[in-house]
Motif scaffolding. Structure first.
Motif, mmCIF file in Angstrom:
data_model
loop_
_atom_site.group_PDB
_atom_site.id
_atom_site.type_symbol
_atom_site.label_atom_id
_atom_site.label_comp_id
_atom_site.label_asym_id
_atom_site.label_seq_id
_atom_site.Cartn_x
_atom_site.Cartn_y
_atom_site.Cartn_z
ATOM 1 N N ILE A 64 48.133 45.888 31.669
ATOM 2 C CA ILE A 64 46.849 45.226 31.923
ATOM 3 C C ILE A 64 46.799 44.696 33.349
ATOM 4 O O ILE A 64 45.793 44.865 34.058
ATOM 5 N N TYR A 65 47.873 44.052 33.773
ATOM 6 C CA TYR A 65 47.894 43.515 35.134
ATOM 7 C C TYR A 65 47.860 44.627 36.173
ATOM 8 O O TYR A 65 47.203 44.499 37.209
ATOM 9 N N TRP A 66 48.571 45.715 35.906
ATOM 10 C CA TRP A 66 48.531 46.828 36.854
ATOM 11 C C TRP A 66 47.117 47.397 36.959
ATOM 12 O O TRP A 66 46.628 47.670 38.065
ATOM 13 N N ASN A 67 46.462 47.570 35.823
ATOM 14 C CA ASN A 67 45.110 48.112 35.794
ATOM 15 C C ASN A 67 44.143 47.205 36.549
ATOM 16 O O ASN A 67 43.374 47.663 37.413
ATOM 17 N N ASN A 68 44.161 45.907 36.234
ATOM 18 C CA ASN A 68 43.243 44.972 36.873
ATOM 19 C C ASN A 68 43.560 44.790 38.358
ATOM 20 O O ASN A 68 42.651 44.626 39.176
ATOM 21 N N HIS A 69 44.837 44.812 38.701
ATOM 22 C CA HIS A 69 45.227 44.700 40.110
ATOM 23 C C HIS A 69 44.697 45.883 40.900
ATOM 24 O O HIS A 69 44.215 45.731 42.037
ATOM 25 N N HIS A 70 44.770 47.068 40.322
ATOM 26 C CA HIS A 70 44.248 48.267 40.986
ATOM 27 C C HIS A 70 42.753 48.125 41.263
ATOM 28 O O HIS A 70 42.291 48.398 42.378
ATOM 29 N N HIS A 71 41.990 47.690 40.263
ATOM 30 C CA HIS A 71 40.554 47.517 40.450
ATOM 31 C C HIS A 71 40.260 46.416 41.471
ATOM 32 O O HIS A 71 39.330 46.537 42.281
ATOM 33 N N LEU A 72 41.063 45.350 41.431
ATOM 34 C CA LEU A 72 40.855 44.232 42.342
ATOM 35 C C LEU A 72 41.015 44.670 43.794
ATOM 36 O O LEU A 72 40.158 44.399 44.641
ATOM 37 N N ILE A 73 42.101 45.361 44.082
ATOM 38 C CA ILE A 73 42.379 45.775 45.463
ATOM 39 C C ILE A 73 41.421 46.890 45.893
ATOM 40 O O ILE A 73 41.018 46.967 47.056
ATOM 41 N N HIS A 74 41.036 47.748 44.966
ATOM 42 C CA HIS A 74 40.128 48.845 45.291
ATOM 43 C C HIS A 74 38.758 48.327 45.715
ATOM 44 O O HIS A 74 38.027 49.014 46.452
ATOM 45 N N ALA A 75 38.406 47.118 45.273
ATOM 46 C CA ALA A 75 37.071 46.585 45.544
ATOM 47 C C ALA A 75 36.970 45.858 46.872
ATOM 48 O O ALA A 75 35.882 45.450 47.263
ATOM 49 N N VAL A 76 38.104 45.671 47.577
ATOM 50 C CA VAL A 76 38.062 44.903 48.821
ATOM 51 C C VAL A 76 38.252 45.809 50.025
ATOM 52 O O VAL A 76 38.781 46.925 49.926
ATOM 53 N N VAL B 265 48.839 34.217 19.300
ATOM 54 C CA VAL B 265 47.854 33.871 20.334
ATOM 55 C C VAL B 265 48.042 34.762 21.555
ATOM 56 O O VAL B 265 47.068 35.287 22.115
ATOM 57 N N TYR B 266 49.283 34.974 21.978
ATOM 58 C CA TYR B 266 49.541 35.847 23.131
ATOM 59 C C TYR B 266 49.069 37.269 22.849
ATOM 60 O O TYR B 266 48.507 37.931 23.726
ATOM 61 N N ALA B 267 49.303 37.729 21.616
ATOM 62 C CA ALA B 267 48.857 39.073 21.246
ATOM 63 C C ALA B 267 47.331 39.151 21.248
ATOM 64 O O ALA B 267 46.757 40.169 21.656
ATOM 65 N N ALA B 268 46.669 38.067 20.812
ATOM 66 C CA ALA B 268 45.209 38.055 20.785
ATOM 67 C C ALA B 268 44.636 38.151 22.193
ATOM 68 O O ALA B 268 43.646 38.861 22.434
ATOM 69 N N VAL B 269 45.253 37.464 23.154
ATOM 70 C CA VAL B 269 44.785 37.551 24.547
ATOM 71 C C VAL B 269 44.949 38.973 25.063
ATOM 72 O O VAL B 269 44.078 39.495 25.771
ATOM 73 N N ALA B 270 46.068 39.613 24.722
ATOM 74 C CA ALA B 270 46.276 40.999 25.148
ATOM 75 C C ALA B 270 45.192 41.911 24.587
ATOM 76 O O ALA B 270 44.685 42.795 25.287
ATOM 77 N N VAL B 271 44.816 41.689 23.332
ATOM 78 C CA VAL B 271 43.757 42.494 22.715
ATOM 79 C C VAL B 271 42.442 42.290 23.453
ATOM 80 O O VAL B 271 41.680 43.238 23.690
ATOM 81 N N ILE B 272 42.163 41.047 23.847
ATOM 82 C CA ILE B 272 40.941 40.756 24.599
ATOM 83 C C ILE B 272 40.879 41.572 25.883
ATOM 84 O O ILE B 272 39.840 42.128 26.245
ATOM 85 N N TRP B 273 42.029 41.665 26.558
ATOM 86 C CA TRP B 273 42.056 42.368 27.845
ATOM 87 C C TRP B 273 42.231 43.869 27.706
ATOM 88 O O TRP B 273 42.100 44.608 28.687
ATOM 89 N N LEU B 274 42.546 44.345 26.476
ATOM 90 C CA LEU B 274 42.581 45.798 26.265
ATOM 91 C C LEU B 274 41.188 46.393 26.388
ATOM 92 O O LEU B 274 41.027 47.569 26.721
ATOM 93 N N ILE B 275 40.181 45.565 26.092
ATOM 94 C CA ILE B 275 38.798 45.989 26.332
ATOM 95 C C ILE B 275 38.562 45.877 27.831
ATOM 96 O O ILE B 275 38.591 44.785 28.384
ATOM 97 N N PRO B 276 38.375 46.978 28.532
ATOM 98 C CA PRO B 276 38.339 46.945 30.004
ATOM 99 C C PRO B 276 37.272 46.009 30.546
ATOM 100 O O PRO B 276 36.156 45.942 30.025
ATOM 101 N N ASP B 277 37.661 45.267 31.588
ATOM 102 C CA ASP B 277 36.714 44.421 32.307
ATOM 103 C C ASP B 277 36.074 45.281 33.396
ATOM 104 O O ASP B 277 36.673 45.544 34.431
ATOM 105 N N ARG B 278 34.858 45.731 33.148
ATOM 106 C CA ARG B 278 34.216 46.713 34.017
ATOM 107 C C ARG B 278 33.366 46.085 35.114
ATOM 108 O O ARG B 278 32.648 46.802 35.818
ATOM 109 N N ARG B 279 33.446 44.774 35.286
ATOM 110 C CA ARG B 279 32.582 44.130 36.275
ATOM 111 C C ARG B 279 32.821 44.668 37.686
ATOM 112 O O ARG B 279 31.879 44.987 38.409
#
Length: 208
Positions: A55-67, A170-184
């Motif tokens: 999840i962090y790798w995926n979001n980090h990629h999108h974060l850096i790609h946008a700047v 709870v930790y697993a639930a947060v992971a499930v939340i972020w498995l749904i891609p944040d497409r913003r």
């Protein structure tokens, strides 16, 4: 300065983190499948941590790609994130080997909490004083999912002191939340590209 070296270095560190985690999986001495049963906490810890690192790798990629530009402060903020991510293999092994005891499970949640804080600081660092990164600023102006995740990590750490399995859930639930891609970010980047193409098309039509 450009983002290519930062992204390449981060990808390398994250790949090493995953490698370290899988090397912590020790095969059982028995040859039948029943010999795997005592290892279920280790496998569960590994699966959850693998998902988190992904999840962090995926979001980090999108974060850096946008700047379009970064600064020295951003480099340090990125190292701060990588530092906390690098602790995931340690707390993963500690939690799995001790079958989700209170201390290791709480420590695992604390590391996840600090990873989320570090990611937030990196995102804010990319936005502040970087006018060329307006696409990222408009995409992250309302980060409700991030705020909810931080609150849930703290909740999981607190619950771990009473019932460690609740903290793990709870930790697993947060992971499930972020498995749904944040497409913003992705949607903003696509929107910006389409606007640029439309503007170029308009100029070409006007000059013809």
């Amino acid at each position: 300065m450009g983002t290519s070296r930062l992204e390449a270095f981060s990808d390398g560190v994250i790949a090493i983190i995953i490698t370290i985690m899988v090397l912590e999986l020790k095969p059982p001495h028995g040859s039948d499948f029943r010999s795997l049963l005592p290892l279920w906490p280790v496998f569960m810890s590994y699966i959850l941590s693998f998902v988190y690192v992904g999840i962090y790798w995926n979001n980090h990629h999108h974060l850096i790609h946008a700047v379009k530009e970064i600064s020295g402060g951003v480099l340090w903020a990125n190292l701060h994130l990588l530092f906390w991510l690098s602790l995931i293999p340690f707390v993963t092994a500690w939690m799995g080997e001790n079958h989700f005891e209170t201390g290791p499970t709480a420590a695992y949640g604390f590391v996840l909490f600090m990873c989320s804080i570090a990611y937030l600081l990196l995102a804010r660092g990319l936005i502040v004083n970087h006018p060329k990164n307006s696409t990222l600023a408009s995409a992250l102006h309302n980060d409700r999912k991030g705020a909810i995740s931080i609150a849930l990590y703290l909740t999981g750490v607190a619950l771990s002191w009473f019932a460690a399995w609740l903290g793990f859930l709870v930790y697993a639930a947060v992971a499930v939340i972020w498995l749904i891609p944040d497409r913003r970010i992705e949607e903003k980047v696509i929107e910006e590209i389409e606007q640029g193409e439309a503007a170029d098309s308009g100029r070409n039509d006007g000059s013809s």
